[in-house]
Scaffold this motif. Structure first.
Motif, short mmCIF file in Angstrom:
data_model
loop_
_atom_site.label_atom_id
_atom_site.label_comp_id
_atom_site.label_asym_id
_atom_site.label_seq_id
_atom_site.Cartn_x
_atom_site.Cartn_y
_atom_site.Cartn_z
N LEU A 18 32.22 36.01 35.43
CA LEU A 18 33.47 36.53 35.98
C LEU A 18 34.03 35.64 37.09
CD1 LEU A 18 32.51 40.32 36.16
CD2 LEU A 18 33.44 39.03 34.25
N HIS A 32 34.18 32.51 37.05
CA HIS A 32 34.80 31.31 36.49
C HIS A 32 36.01 31.67 35.64
CE1 HIS A 32 31.88 28.85 38.43
NE2 HIS A 32 30.95 29.70 38.03
N THR A 33 36.96 32.32 36.32
CA THR A 33 38.25 32.67 35.74
C THR A 33 39.29 32.22 36.77
OG1 THR A 33 38.09 34.86 36.76
CG2 THR A 33 37.33 34.66 34.49
N THR A 34 40.38 31.69 36.27
CA THR A 34 41.35 31.06 37.16
C THR A 34 42.04 32.07 38.07
OG1 THR A 34 41.76 29.24 35.65
CG2 THR A 34 43.53 29.75 37.20
N LEU A 35 42.11 31.74 39.36
CA LEU A 35 42.91 32.52 40.30
C LEU A 35 44.15 31.72 40.69
CD1 LEU A 35 42.67 35.23 42.00
CD2 LEU A 35 42.07 33.75 43.91
N VAL A 36 43.98 30.41 40.80
CA VAL A 36 45.08 29.52 41.17
C VAL A 36 45.02 28.30 40.25
CG1 VAL A 36 46.07 28.11 43.01
CG2 VAL A 36 44.91 30.24 43.60
N LEU A 37 45.90 28.27 39.25
CA LEU A 37 45.89 27.16 38.30
C LEU A 37 45.99 25.84 39.06
CD1 LEU A 37 45.96 26.73 35.14
CD2 LEU A 37 48.42 26.41 35.42
N ASP A 38 45.12 24.88 38.74
CA ASP A 38 45.09 23.58 39.41
C ASP A 38 44.80 23.69 40.91
OD1 ASP A 38 45.71 22.25 37.03
OD2 ASP A 38 47.85 22.54 37.35
N ARG A 86 36.17 23.01 36.58
CA ARG A 86 37.59 23.36 36.53
C ARG A 86 38.12 23.38 37.97
NH1 ARG A 86 38.23 29.09 33.82
NH2 ARG A 86 40.35 28.66 33.15
N ASP A 137 42.18 40.35 44.39
CA ASP A 137 42.98 39.99 43.23
C ASP A 137 42.08 39.76 42.00
OD1 ASP A 137 45.99 39.40 42.76
OD2 ASP A 137 44.93 37.92 41.56
N ASP A 143 41.83 41.84 38.35
CA ASP A 143 41.67 41.23 37.02
C ASP A 143 40.50 41.86 36.27
OD1 ASP A 143 43.69 39.50 37.73
OD2 ASP A 143 42.41 37.73 37.92
#
Lengths: 312, 312
Positions: B161, B163-169, B177, B245, B249
Motif C-alpha cells: 500500500l 507504493h502507490t503514487t501520491l504525487v506523480l513525479d 518510482r 490522503d 485512497d
C-alpha cells in the motif's frame, strides 16, 4: 442455465438473456427517461425482459435469476439504491420493486461498474483467483474479483479505484477531492488534455481532425499521433503515463493474476497497452515473483448485462 | 493451542511463544548479525525458540506450528525468501532450513509486514470481515485481511500500500518510482520534512528540541507543535495530510470494516488520528453507507511475532 441481466443507465435500460458461460442469447434496450416516476422505469425494465423472453420462446420459469446493475451507491445486500444522482434515486428499494413484477424469482442487485467487472471476469478471466477490471470512460471505474467473488468492502462501496490520488492537490475530481486518478486517466480528462494541447499548438493536425469529426473526442490525439503529429503524440504519451501509473498502483496493491482495461479507448489496442506494459514492467514493486497479465477487455457495453446476470 | 512466532529482522531476531488468542507467554530476541552465513542465523533462530520453550517448561510437542515473518519478497507457498536486501538472502529455502531443526513440525513463512498486520487483526480486529493495517515507519507498510485471511495477490507480493503514487513525479522512493505515498508519509519522510522546515525557520523551537534529544526524529515536529511552535505545526499539518490522503485512497479501494495505524508514530494518538478522521470524513468517496472504523494499533514490535505465529 439461463439468466437475465439488466444494465440500468441514465440514458438507456439494456437487458439480455445470458447463459451460464456469459453468452448473450438475445438483448435489446429502451430509453430510461430518468426524470419520470421510478415505478414507470421499473415497468419498462420488466416489459423489456418479458419481450426478450417472448422473442426467444423462453419461459420465465427457465430463468434462474434476474440481475440488475445500477449506477451510484448500491446496497446489494438490502437490494436498495442508496443514491444514484443520474437516476434521481435515493434509498430506492429497487430489488423489491422489480421482484413484485416477477413473483418468486430471485433478483440480484449490483453496482454497474462491479457488474461490468464481473462480466469481463466471467468471460475473459479464465478463472483467475484474483482479477481487476479498469474502465476508462467518463470516469475511471474499477472492479475487483477475488476467489470468484466481487470484492466490495464491508459496506459494498469499495473498489473505487479511480478515486485514489495521482497528483495531490491536482485537477478537481467529480468526487469532491482534487487529483484523483480519474481526473487524469478518464476519457473526460483526455479530452481536456487534448483541448489544452490544441490551444497551444495551432498548427497541429488535431484541429483538422476536429473539423472533420465534429468535436474533440478520446480518439483525436490517438488518431493524429498515429499520423505523426508531435503535439498529439505528447498528449498520448502523457495520458498513457497517467493511466499506467495508476495501473502500477493497482498492481502493487492487488497483484492480480489478470488485469483488463476496458472502455472505448481500449480499442486502441497495443498502441495503448504496449506502453502501459512497458511502464508497469519498469515500476512494478514486484521484481521477483510472476507478473500480472495485462490485457484489453472485450465486452464493452455487454459486460454490464453479462455481469449483472452472472454475479452472485 | 500454542505457537511460536519469529520476527526475523535485519538487526534482531525476535521470537515468542504465543497462544491462540495472541497472548505472548514469553519472548526474547538475539542479534541477527545479517552478514554471517545463513545457516548460522537459522541456528540462532532455532536456539532462541528452544530456550524460550525450556524457560517456560513447554515441550516442542505442545507447539502447533512455528511461524516466521521475514522482510523482503517472500514466497510463502514454497517457503522461500525470494529476495531480502537487508538479510543478503536470495532464493533462500528458509522454511526447509528451519524445518530441519524441528523435524515434523509445521513451519509457516510470511512477509513481515503481512505478519504484523495479521497480528493486529488477530488481537484488535474483532473478527472484522475486512481489515487493513498501515505501519508508518522507515517505510509505509500495509497488510490486508479479507475474510480472516491475508490478501497477497496471486504471487504473494501484493498489499504494498505504501507504493502507490501520491504525487506523480514527486520525491524519490526506495522502490525506484517517484512520488509514492511512502516517500511522503513514512517517518523517514517526516524527518526529511522536519529538517527542511528547520532550515527555513532558524528561530523554531525544533532546533532546541534537537539539541536536547540528540537528533531529528519523528517526534520532533509533533512535540514542538504541541508546545505552540508554528513551523512545527505546519510540518505536522502537512504530514497528517500526506498520511490522511493515502488513507482515503486505501478506504476508497478496500472500504475495510476496520483500519488500524501502527508504527511508533501512532503513539501520538488522537493528535494524529483526530485530523486523519476529519480528513477521511470529508474526502471518503462513500457518503451513504456505514464508515470504516479508524484506530491506532497497539502491539508495536509484538505484532510481527503474534502474526507470524497465528497466520495461516
Amino acid at each position: 442455465m439461463l439468466y437475465i441481466g439488466i444494465d440500468l443507465g441514465g440514458t438507456n435500460i439494456a437487458a439480455g438473456i445470458v447463459d451460464e458461460k456469459g453468452n448473450i442469447l438475445k438483448k435489446d434496450s429502451v430509453p430510461t427517461l430518468a426524470e419520470r416516476p421510478i415505478e414507470e422505469i421499473v415497468n419498462d425494465m420488466a416489459s423489456l425482459c418479458r419481450r426478450l423472453l417472448a422473442e426467444e420462446n423462453i419461459s420465465i420459469d427457465d430463468i434462474e435469476a434476474i440481475g440488475l446493475g445500477c449506477p451510484g451507491t448500491v446496497d446489494s445486500q438490502n437490494g436498495i439504491i442508496a443514491y444514484a444522482n443520474n437516476l434521481k434515486m435515493k434509498n430506492t428499494p429497487i430489488r423489491e420493486m422489480l421482484g413484485d413484477r416477477f413473483p418468486g424469482k430471485r433478483i440480484k442487485l449490483e453496482n454497474d461498474a462491479n457488474a461490468a467487472a464481473f462480466g469481463e471476469y466471467a468471460v475473459n478471466g479464465g478463472g483467475a483467483g484474483s482479477f481487476v477490471f479498469i474502465t476508462l470512460g467518463t470516469g475511471v471505474g474499477g472492479g475487483v474479483i477475488i476467489d470468484g467473488k466481487l470484492y466490495k468492502g464491508f459496506n459494498g462501496a469499495g473498489a473505487e479505484l479511480g478515486h485514489t490520488t495521482l497528483v495531490l492537490d491536482g485537477e478537481p475530481c467529480s468526487c469532491g477531492r482534487n487529483g484523483c486518478w480519474e481526473a487524469y486517466a478518464s476519457v473526460t480528462a483526455l479530452i481536456r488534455q487534448t483541448k489544452a494541447a490544441m490551444d497551444s499548438a495551432p498548427d497541429s493536425s488535431m484541429h483538422r481532425w476536429v473539423e472533420e469529426n465534429g468535436k474533440v473526442s478520446g480518439r483525436t490525439a490517438f488518431d493524429c499521433a498515429r499520423n505523426g503529429d508531435k503535439a498529439a503524440q505528447a498528449v498520448v504519451d502523457n495520458y498513457v503515463k497517467y493511466v499506467a501509473d495508476g495501473i502500477v498502483d493497482t498492481i502493487n496493491i492487488f497483484q492480480p493474476e489478470t488485469l483488463l482495461i476496458g472502455g472505448g479507448i481500449s480499442k486502441e489496442g497495443e498502441y495503448l497497452l504496449g506502453p502501459i506494459r512497458e511502464y508497469v514492467e519498469k515500476y512494478d514493486y514486484n521484481k521477483y515473483m510472476p507478473k500480472t497479465k495485462i490485457g484489453a477487455a472485450t465486452l464493452f457495453n455487454d459486460a454490464g448485462i453479462i455481469g449483472a446476470a452472472l454475479s452472485e
